[in-house]
Design a protein around this motif. Structure first.
Motif, PDB file in Angstrom:
ATOM      1  N   MET A 129       2.549   7.789   6.959  1.00 51.05           N
ATOM      2  CA  MET A 129       1.418   6.704   7.490  1.00 51.05           C
ATOM      3  C   MET A 129       0.112   6.966   7.454  1.00 51.05           C
ATOM      4  O   MET A 129      -0.787   6.138   6.809  1.00 51.05           O
ATOM      5  CB  MET A 129       1.934   6.628   8.952  1.00 51.05           C
ATOM      6  CG  MET A 129       3.157   6.015   9.098  1.00 51.05           C
ATOM      7  SD  MET A 129       3.394   4.375   8.701  1.00 51.05           S
ATOM      8  CE  MET A 129       2.438   3.420   9.855  1.00 51.05           C
ATOM      9  N   TYR A 148       7.796  -2.354   5.538  1.00 42.72           N
ATOM     10  CA  TYR A 148       8.304  -2.821   6.765  1.00 42.72           C
ATOM     11  C   TYR A 148       6.989  -3.298   7.608  1.00 42.72           C
ATOM     12  O   TYR A 148       6.917  -4.060   8.549  1.00 42.72           O
ATOM     13  CB  TYR A 148       8.863  -1.638   7.318  1.00 42.72           C
ATOM     14  CG  TYR A 148       9.110  -1.974   8.748  1.00 42.72           C
ATOM     15  CD1 TYR A 148      10.154  -2.374   9.338  1.00 42.72           C
ATOM     16  CD2 TYR A 148       8.265  -1.310   9.910  1.00 42.72           C
ATOM     17  CE1 TYR A 148      10.642  -2.682  10.487  1.00 42.72           C
ATOM     18  CE2 TYR A 148       8.631  -1.360  11.413  1.00 42.72           C
ATOM     19  CZ  TYR A 148       9.586  -2.106  11.691  1.00 42.72           C
ATOM     20  OH  TYR A 148       9.821  -2.358  12.924  1.00 42.72           O
ATOM     21  N   TYR A 149       5.858  -2.680   7.219  1.00 42.35           N
ATOM     22  CA  TYR A 149       4.658  -2.802   8.148  1.00 42.35           C
ATOM     23  C   TYR A 149       3.830  -3.826   7.343  1.00 42.35           C
ATOM     24  O   TYR A 149       3.453  -3.441   6.367  1.00 42.35           O
ATOM     25  CB  TYR A 149       3.758  -1.442   8.390  1.00 42.35           C
ATOM     26  CG  TYR A 149       4.481  -0.566   9.184  1.00 42.35           C
ATOM     27  CD1 TYR A 149       4.496  -0.678  10.542  1.00 42.35           C
ATOM     28  CD2 TYR A 149       4.981   0.212   8.554  1.00 42.35           C
ATOM     29  CE1 TYR A 149       5.178   0.294  11.284  1.00 42.35           C
ATOM     30  CE2 TYR A 149       5.918   1.393   9.435  1.00 42.35           C
ATOM     31  CZ  TYR A 149       5.841   1.357  10.669  1.00 42.35           C
ATOM     32  OH  TYR A 149       6.506   2.057  11.657  1.00 42.35           O
ATOM     33  N   HIS A 150       3.688  -4.841   8.225  1.00 41.11           N
ATOM     34  CA  HIS A 150       2.820  -6.158   7.550  1.00 41.11           C
ATOM     35  C   HIS A 150       1.402  -5.543   7.140  1.00 41.11           C
ATOM     36  O   HIS A 150       0.704  -6.341   6.114  1.00 41.11           O
ATOM     37  CB  HIS A 150       2.952  -6.890   8.576  1.00 41.11           C
ATOM     38  CG  HIS A 150       2.270  -8.335   8.183  1.00 41.11           C
ATOM     39  ND1 HIS A 150       2.594  -9.282   7.350  1.00 41.11           N
ATOM     40  CD2 HIS A 150       0.882  -8.916   8.602  1.00 41.11           C
ATOM     41  CE1 HIS A 150       1.759 -10.291   7.182  1.00 41.11           C
ATOM     42  NE2 HIS A 150       0.706 -10.274   7.955  1.00 41.11           N
ATOM     43  N   HIS A 151       1.164  -4.686   7.838  1.00 41.39           N
ATOM     44  CA  HIS A 151      -0.513  -4.299   7.430  1.00 41.39           C
ATOM     45  C   HIS A 151      -0.738  -3.794   6.154  1.00 41.39           C
ATOM     46  O   HIS A 151      -1.947  -4.206   5.532  1.00 41.39           O
ATOM     47  CB  HIS A 151      -0.860  -3.092   8.503  1.00 41.39           C
ATOM     48  CG  HIS A 151      -2.179  -2.364   8.242  1.00 41.39           C
ATOM     49  ND1 HIS A 151      -3.239  -3.115   8.531  1.00 41.39           N
ATOM     50  CD2 HIS A 151      -2.479  -1.214   7.623  1.00 41.39           C
ATOM     51  CE1 HIS A 151      -4.337  -2.081   8.163  1.00 41.39           C
ATOM     52  NE2 HIS A 151      -3.795  -1.009   7.579  1.00 41.39           N
TER      53      HIS A 151
END
Ligand code: FES
Length: 161
Positions: free
Chosen positions: A26, A64-67
């Motif tokens: 991350m 998975y993470y929209h960011h």
């Protein structure tokens, strides 16, 4: 649509620069995106190798993470609040105006130079309708005000009509 990607060597170097000791997937993804605006596909293999993960695991986290973006951002990104307070102040009519003015559609990726994104509450409910253009907050936005802000944002990023 295909997007320019750093070549394998450049992607390897990008990952190496951010894969400092103790860095997690991350933190590296955030660092890469902060640096170049997105996480290129060519970074997936070196990330997987560096962190002893499978390519599928790395790809899964990115999607998975929209960011996280897999493609370079548009020159102009408009984030329009479509939550309750803004809706009650005409945000849906504003949305229609914006789509017609920009020839783009909300939440459908970006075409060339503009991306329209729905967001849900920008903490400016008392000043609705609210939006962000390239990260800058704007309140009590009318169609006329939007046109002016959009033109200024395009000019700032040197997008020609
Ligand atoms: S509902 Fe739009 S800013 Fe809160």
């Amino acid at each position: 649509m295909t997007h320019p990607q750093p070549n394998a060597a450049a992607a390897e170097e990008l990952v190496r620069r951010h894969a400092v000791q103790g860095a997690t997937l991350m933190t590296i993804l955030h660092a890469i995106q902060d640096e170049i605006g997105y996480v290129p596909e060519t970074a997936i293999a070196p990330l997987a190798r560096t962190l002893s993960l499978s390519r599928a695991e790395v790809h899964g986290v990115i999607t998975y993470y929209h960011h996280f973006r897999s493609a370079p951002p548009a020159h102009v990104t408009v984030q329009l609040c479509r939550a309750e307070a803004c809706r009650s102040m005409g945000t849906e009519a504003l949305k229609d105006h914006i789509e017609s003015h920009t020839h783009c559609t909300f939440d459908s990726g970006h075409a060339e130079d503009t991306e329209l994104e729905s967001v849900f509450c920008l903490g400016q409910c008392a000043l609705s309708p609210a939006m962000m253009i390239n990260g800058e907050l704007h309140a009590r936005v009318t169609p006329v005000k939007f046109d002016r802000l959009y033109a200024a944002a395009r000019e700032k990023t040197e997008v020609t009509a």
